[in-house]
Design a protein around this motif. Structure first.
Motif, PDB file in Angstrom:
ATOM      1  N   LYS A   1       0.784  -1.259  -0.041  1.00 56.78           N
ATOM      2  CA  LYS A   1       0.005  -0.090  -0.080  1.00 56.78           C
ATOM      3  C   LYS A   1       0.821   1.304  -0.124  1.00 56.78           C
ATOM      4  CE  LYS A   1      -3.977  -1.859   2.092  1.00 56.78           C
ATOM      5  NZ  LYS A   1      -3.882  -3.502   1.954  1.00 56.78           N
ATOM      6  N   VAL A   2       1.994   1.246  -0.559  1.00 52.01           N
ATOM      7  CA  VAL A   2       2.856   2.357  -0.958  1.00 52.01           C
ATOM      8  C   VAL A   2       2.959   2.597  -2.666  1.00 52.01           C
ATOM      9  CG1 VAL A   2       3.837   2.251   1.251  1.00 52.01           C
ATOM     10  CG2 VAL A   2       4.919   0.993  -0.783  1.00 52.01           C
ATOM     11  N   THR A   3       3.308   3.849  -2.840  1.00 51.48           N
ATOM     12  CA  THR A   3       3.612   4.004  -4.387  1.00 51.48           C
ATOM     13  C   THR A   3       5.155   4.322  -4.306  1.00 51.48           C
ATOM     14  OG1 THR A   3       3.553   6.299  -3.930  1.00 51.48           O
ATOM     15  CG2 THR A   3       1.756   5.491  -4.552  1.00 51.48           C
ATOM     16  N   PRO A   4       5.630   4.547  -5.455  1.00 60.01           N
ATOM     17  CA  PRO A   4       7.245   4.491  -5.626  1.00 60.01           C
ATOM     18  C   PRO A   4       7.645   5.659  -4.936  1.00 60.01           C
ATOM     19  CG  PRO A   4       6.281   3.645  -7.538  1.00 60.01           C
ATOM     20  CD  PRO A   4       5.121   3.849  -6.866  1.00 60.01           C
ATOM     21  N   LYS A   5       6.890   7.043  -5.273  1.00 60.79           N
ATOM     22  CA  LYS A   5       7.287   8.371  -4.603  1.00 60.79           C
ATOM     23  C   LYS A   5       7.182   8.042  -3.142  1.00 60.79           C
ATOM     24  CE  LYS A   5       7.437  11.921  -6.759  1.00 60.79           C
ATOM     25  NZ  LYS A   5       8.677  12.021  -7.408  1.00 60.79           N
ATOM     26  N   GLN A   6       6.194   7.389  -2.434  1.00 60.07           N
ATOM     27  CA  GLN A   6       6.255   7.199  -1.235  1.00 60.07           C
ATOM     28  C   GLN A   6       7.364   6.522  -0.532  1.00 60.07           C
ATOM     29  OE1 GLN A   6       2.140   5.619  -0.807  1.00 60.07           O
ATOM     30  NE2 GLN A   6       1.269   7.470  -0.171  1.00 60.07           N
ATOM     31  N   VAL A   7       7.679   5.315  -1.369  1.00 63.85           N
ATOM     32  CA  VAL A   7       8.909   4.713  -0.850  1.00 63.85           C
ATOM     33  C   VAL A   7      10.291   5.592  -1.048  1.00 63.85           C
ATOM     34  CG1 VAL A   7      10.573   2.802  -1.639  1.00 63.85           C
ATOM     35  CG2 VAL A   7       8.098   2.466  -1.642  1.00 63.85           C
ATOM     36  N   ALA A   8      10.356   6.475  -1.877  1.00 64.89           N
ATOM     37  CA  ALA A   8      11.592   7.256  -1.817  1.00 64.89           C
ATOM     38  C   ALA A   8      11.377   8.233  -0.722  1.00 64.89           C
ATOM     39  CB  ALA A   8      11.493   7.983  -3.340  1.00 64.89           C
ATOM     40  N   ILE A   9      10.224   8.845  -0.506  1.00 68.62           N
ATOM     41  CA  ILE A   9      10.203   9.594   1.275  1.00 68.62           C
ATOM     42  C   ILE A   9      10.779   8.887   2.213  1.00 68.62           C
ATOM     43  CG2 ILE A   9       8.486  10.728   2.531  1.00 68.62           C
ATOM     44  CD1 ILE A   9       6.896  11.333  -0.124  1.00 68.62           C
ATOM     45  N   LEU A  10      10.081   7.514   2.131  1.00 67.87           N
ATOM     46  CA  LEU A  10      10.534   6.510   3.410  1.00 67.87           C
ATOM     47  C   LEU A  10      11.954   6.567   3.352  1.00 67.87           C
ATOM     48  CD1 LEU A  10       7.955   3.750   3.270  1.00 67.87           C
ATOM     49  CD2 LEU A  10       8.086   5.665   5.021  1.00 67.87           C
ATOM     50  N   TRP A  11      12.649   6.338   2.228  1.00 60.60           N
ATOM     51  CA  TRP A  11      13.796   5.916   2.192  1.00 60.60           C
ATOM     52  C   TRP A  11      14.836   7.378   2.623  1.00 60.60           C
ATOM     53  CZ3 TRP A  11      15.174   2.601  -2.293  1.00 60.60           C
ATOM     54  CH2 TRP A  11      16.545   2.122  -2.407  1.00 60.60           C
ATOM     55  N   LEU A  12      14.332   8.294   2.018  1.00 58.08           N
ATOM     56  CA  LEU A  12      15.109   9.590   2.727  1.00 58.08           C
ATOM     57  C   LEU A  12      14.903   9.881   4.138  1.00 58.08           C
ATOM     58  CD1 LEU A  12      14.471  12.072  -0.411  1.00 58.08           C
ATOM     59  CD2 LEU A  12      16.641  11.027   0.246  1.00 58.08           C
ATOM     60  N   VAL A  13      13.689   9.826   4.661  1.00 58.51           N
ATOM     61  CA  VAL A  13      13.314   9.916   6.008  1.00 58.51           C
ATOM     62  C   VAL A  13      14.296   8.775   7.064  1.00 58.51           C
ATOM     63  CG1 VAL A  13      11.685   9.754   7.834  1.00 58.51           C
ATOM     64  CG2 VAL A  13      11.023  10.719   5.773  1.00 58.51           C
ATOM     65  N   ASN A  14      14.309   7.674   6.483  1.00 59.47           N
ATOM     66  CA  ASN A  14      15.149   6.773   7.225  1.00 59.47           C
ATOM     67  C   ASN A  14      16.605   7.172   7.194  1.00 59.47           C
ATOM     68  OD1 ASN A  14      15.428   3.783   8.220  1.00 59.47           O
ATOM     69  ND2 ASN A  14      16.978   3.775   6.197  1.00 59.47           N
ATOM     70  N   ALA A  15      17.052   7.819   6.347  1.00 58.79           N
ATOM     71  CA  ALA A  15      18.455   8.155   6.290  1.00 58.79           C
ATOM     72  C   ALA A  15      18.666   9.471   6.771  1.00 58.79           C
ATOM     73  CB  ALA A  15      18.867   8.188   4.656  1.00 58.79           C
ATOM     74  N   ASN A  16      17.503  10.144   6.916  1.00 53.04           N
ATOM     75  CA  ASN A  16      17.688  11.609   7.828  1.00 53.04           C
ATOM     76  C   ASN A  16      16.409  11.727   8.719  1.00 53.04           C
ATOM     77  OD1 ASN A  16      19.608  13.061   5.634  1.00 53.04           O
ATOM     78  ND2 ASN A  16      18.144  12.040   4.302  1.00 53.04           N
ATOM     79  N   PRO A  17      16.735  11.154   9.724  1.00 52.81           N
ATOM     80  CA  PRO A  17      15.579  11.335  11.139  1.00 52.81           C
ATOM     81  C   PRO A  17      15.245  12.775  11.282  1.00 52.81           C
ATOM     82  CG  PRO A  17      17.269   9.401  11.503  1.00 52.81           C
ATOM     83  CD  PRO A  17      17.707  10.350  10.128  1.00 52.81           C
ATOM     84  N   GLY A  18      14.194  13.027  11.211  1.00 51.70           N
ATOM     85  CA  GLY A  18      13.716  14.526  11.690  1.00 51.70           C
ATOM     86  C   GLY A  18      13.899  15.373  10.415  1.00 51.70           C
ATOM     87  N   VAL A  19      13.761  14.851   9.273  1.00 47.39           N
ATOM     88  CA  VAL A  19      13.742  15.623   7.977  1.00 47.39           C
ATOM     89  C   VAL A  19      12.531  16.523   7.941  1.00 47.39           C
ATOM     90  CG1 VAL A  19      13.059  13.963   6.486  1.00 47.39           C
ATOM     91  CG2 VAL A  19      14.415  15.798   5.384  1.00 47.39           C
ATOM     92  N   LYS A  20      12.629  17.954   7.297  1.00 48.90           N
ATOM     93  CA  LYS A  20      11.506  18.740   7.356  1.00 48.90           C
ATOM     94  C   LYS A  20      11.082  18.401   5.818  1.00 48.90           C
ATOM     95  CE  LYS A  20      13.993  22.285   7.902  1.00 48.90           C
ATOM     96  NZ  LYS A  20      14.641  23.438   8.145  1.00 48.90           N
ATOM     97  N   GLN A  21       9.824  18.518   5.543  1.00 47.62           N
ATOM     98  CA  GLN A  21       8.661  18.377   4.435  1.00 47.62           C
ATOM     99  C   GLN A  21       9.478  19.454   3.401  1.00 47.62           C
ATOM    100  OE1 GLN A  21       4.715  17.893   4.508  1.00 47.62           O
ATOM    101  NE2 GLN A  21       4.636  17.083   6.625  1.00 47.62           N
ATOM    102  N   SER A  22       9.825  20.614   3.549  1.00 48.76           N
ATOM    103  CA  SER A  22      10.375  21.588   2.753  1.00 48.76           C
ATOM    104  C   SER A  22      11.520  20.733   2.146  1.00 48.76           C
ATOM    105  CB  SER A  22      10.632  22.824   3.518  1.00 48.76           C
ATOM    106  OG  SER A  22      11.437  22.668   4.345  1.00 48.76           O
ATOM    107  N   ASP A  23      12.349  20.115   2.989  1.00 47.73           N
ATOM    108  CA  ASP A  23      13.685  19.488   2.322  1.00 47.73           C
ATOM    109  C   ASP A  23      13.429  18.409   1.215  1.00 47.73           C
ATOM    110  OD1 ASP A  23      15.446  21.022   3.738  1.00 47.73           O
ATOM    111  OD2 ASP A  23      15.317  19.651   5.477  1.00 47.73           O
TER     112      ASP A  23
END
Length: 159
Positions: A47-69
């Protein structure tokens, strides 16, 4: 070393392409559609899209990342990123918490569910890309990445 000329005319010899074959956008768009439709089928059960996976990937690597980033990275508008994040949060993949330094800014963190989904999705993505890019030599893959990133970096951010 001679390079062979490749054309899509062989796929549909009965169609007059009238120069369409020389438009890069048609090739990039078709390749994008192929890649995304394959990935969407494989990611459907999570129940995820490729773009959502990319977001998970970046959040995982950058805990606390802002949506603007994330918006700047993807070169898409913040409300669009917000919709992706909202869905990921509703599905238990991410949590958003206010910054301790600036209450107006919030950071994103991946959950255990999000980590499990990301782990499975990465395997799918690596396998899919390897299959899709198998006709290319390692040097050709490297050149494809280099040229794609060069064009990406030349496009201004959307804010």
């Amino acid at each position: 070393m001679a390079t062979e000329t490749l054309t899509r005319q062989a796929v549909t010899p009965e169609l007059d392409l009238d120069g369409l074959d020389s438009i890069l956008g048609i090739h990039v768009g078709t390749l994008n559609t192929l890649l995304l439709s394959r990935l969407e089928r494989h990611l459907e059960s999570f129940k995820v899209t490729p773009k959502q996976v990319a977001i998970l990937w970046l959040v995982n690597a950058n805990p606390g990342v802002k949506q603007s980033d994330l918006s700047r990275f993807f070169k898409i508008e913040r409300p669009t990123v917000h919709q992706f994040v909202r869905q990921l949060t509703m599905n238990g993949h991410l949590v958003s918490e206010p910054s301790k330094l600036d209450r107006r800014a919030g950071g994103l963190w991946i959950t255990e569910t999000g980590t499990a989904t990301l782990t499975a999705a990465r395997e799918i993505i690596f396998t899919d890309e390897a299959e899709l890019l198998s006709p290319l030599t390692p040097a050709e893959r490297e050149e494809l990445y280099r040229l794609t990133i060069k064009v990406y970096l030349s496009v201004p951010n959307r804010t």
